[in-house]
Scaffold this active site. Sequence first.
Site, mmCIF file in Angstrom:
data_model
loop_
_atom_site.group_PDB
_atom_site.id
_atom_site.type_symbol
_atom_site.label_atom_id
_atom_site.label_comp_id
_atom_site.label_asym_id
_atom_site.label_seq_id
_atom_site.Cartn_x
_atom_site.Cartn_y
_atom_site.Cartn_z
ATOM 1 N N TYR A 31 -11.248 18.113 -5.149
ATOM 2 C CA TYR A 31 -10.240 17.384 -5.634
ATOM 3 C C TYR A 31 -9.636 17.958 -6.858
ATOM 4 C CZ TYR A 31 -7.029 13.275 -5.964
ATOM 5 O OH TYR A 31 -6.248 12.399 -5.879
ATOM 6 N N SER B 260 -2.261 14.725 -9.723
ATOM 7 C CA SER B 260 -3.284 13.417 -10.488
ATOM 8 C C SER B 260 -3.632 13.552 -11.607
ATOM 9 C CB SER B 260 -4.522 13.439 -9.414
ATOM 10 O OG SER B 260 -5.595 12.588 -10.030
HETATM 11 P P1 NAD Z 1 -3.210 7.807 1.482
HETATM 12 O O1 NAD Z 1 -4.515 7.861 2.036
HETATM 13 O O2 NAD Z 1 -2.638 6.271 1.226
HETATM 14 O O3 NAD Z 1 -2.039 8.529 2.038
HETATM 15 C C1 NAD Z 1 -2.326 9.890 2.339
HETATM 16 C C2 NAD Z 1 -1.356 10.462 3.263
HETATM 17 O O4 NAD Z 1 -1.460 11.990 3.506
HETATM 18 C C3 NAD Z 1 -1.201 9.512 4.708
HETATM 19 O O5 NAD Z 1 0.143 9.610 5.150
HETATM 20 C C4 NAD Z 1 -1.854 10.689 5.472
HETATM 21 O O6 NAD Z 1 -1.609 10.410 7.185
HETATM 22 C C5 NAD Z 1 -1.314 11.889 4.980
HETATM 23 N N1 NAD Z 1 -2.346 12.984 5.370
HETATM 24 C C6 NAD Z 1 -3.572 13.190 5.293
HETATM 25 N N2 NAD Z 1 -3.969 14.288 5.699
HETATM 26 C C7 NAD Z 1 -3.054 14.895 6.271
HETATM 27 C C8 NAD Z 1 -2.796 16.172 7.006
HETATM 28 N N3 NAD Z 1 -3.777 16.850 7.303
HETATM 29 N N4 NAD Z 1 -1.565 16.489 7.496
HETATM 30 C C9 NAD Z 1 -0.220 15.500 7.056
HETATM 31 N N5 NAD Z 1 -0.725 14.267 6.465
HETATM 32 C C10 NAD Z 1 -1.883 14.102 6.064
HETATM 33 O O7 NAD Z 1 -3.397 8.281 -0.007
HETATM 34 P P2 NAD Z 1 -2.426 7.961 -1.344
HETATM 35 O O8 NAD Z 1 -3.318 7.292 -2.190
HETATM 36 O O9 NAD Z 1 -1.176 7.425 -1.194
HETATM 37 O O10 NAD Z 1 -2.444 9.597 -1.800
HETATM 38 C C11 NAD Z 1 -1.182 10.336 -2.085
HETATM 39 C C12 NAD Z 1 -1.267 11.419 -2.806
HETATM 40 O O11 NAD Z 1 -1.561 10.888 -4.178
HETATM 41 C C13 NAD Z 1 -2.303 12.312 -2.841
HETATM 42 O O12 NAD Z 1 -2.061 13.609 -2.897
HETATM 43 C C14 NAD Z 1 -3.537 11.732 -3.694
HETATM 44 O O13 NAD Z 1 -4.262 12.924 -4.187
HETATM 45 C C15 NAD Z 1 -2.578 11.554 -4.809
HETATM 46 N N6 NAD Z 1 -3.105 10.605 -5.621
HETATM 47 C C16 NAD Z 1 -3.604 9.448 -5.391
HETATM 48 C C17 NAD Z 1 -4.096 8.578 -6.300
HETATM 49 C C18 NAD Z 1 -4.726 6.994 -5.984
HETATM 50 O O14 NAD Z 1 -5.131 6.595 -6.896
HETATM 51 N N7 NAD Z 1 -4.474 6.374 -4.745
HETATM 52 C C19 NAD Z 1 -4.010 9.086 -7.738
HETATM 53 C C20 NAD Z 1 -3.760 10.181 -8.047
HETATM 54 C C21 NAD Z 1 -3.094 11.126 -7.197
#
Ligand code: NAD
Length: 256
Positions: A151, A138
Amino acid sequence: MLSAKTALVTGSTSGIGLGIAIALAQHGARVMLNGFGDVEGALAQVRRFDPKTLHDGADMSRPEQIEAMIRRCEAELGGCDILVNNAGIQHVAPIPEFPVERWDAILAINLSSAFHAMRAALPGMQRRNWGRIVNVASVHGLVASTNKSAYVAAKHGIVGLTKVAALENATTGITVNAICPGWVLTPLVQKQVDARAAAEHVDNDQAKRELLAEKQPSLQFTTPEQLAALVVFLCSPGADNIRGAAINVDGGWIAQ
Ligand code: NAD
């Protein structure tokens, strides 16, 4: 381009991980999904391109389940050539109010899970002398924001872990890199939009505009498709010598 390759994307039933899984399947990879929630919906989307897509429900906070998932990927897909460590959760609170249980869960799911998955997958990649590991970090792996102690700590940690893994494999066909998105409108961020809308008594669109204006100069969300295109590139021969990088896709967030 990836037709002889196998890929495991953690946390791929939603958001960024699902976008990455779809793109890898579109480019010919055999894919294993992981994550909770709408598993059937996610499988249906990826199976349009890889009809044999599998799902494993390993809890990424459980090392033994992570190892079993990698073994299953190797046994049922024939390998784990591409590993995308994407699963992640968020909790927002100042340090004195931060629940210890949330700290432990975020460190386990957003950081330690990548170590456990790499530890299990690297020997197979090393035997085949080809591998791609992409860790979804991130902008919070590079800079901080208030109220996100766990985080930010986990994401800085995964950027460091990425560098170590890249160096340990630097003379091999295995590359390890991190991608660092800014705001992406997924369920993880929608919760933060909802919290802002409620706290400031504004509507959803206004809350989104304010969220972007605070940090992301392009005033546009990064999309899962844009991140997926970067992952596909990192899996291509053009990226053979990109090693240990942390690539920000953030509308200018960390240029400020
Ligand atoms: P999201 O909530 O849409 O998806 C998260 C995924 O992780 C889902 O499939 C969920 O089922 C899975 N998950 C959660 N806990 C779990 C566990 N214990 N075991 C197995 N699977 C698990 O979130 P997202 O925004 O798509 O995030 C995905 C990644 O991207 C994360 O690592 C997040 O930190 C990173 N990220 C997101 C953003 C943003 O703005 N959305 C920005 C930077 C980084």
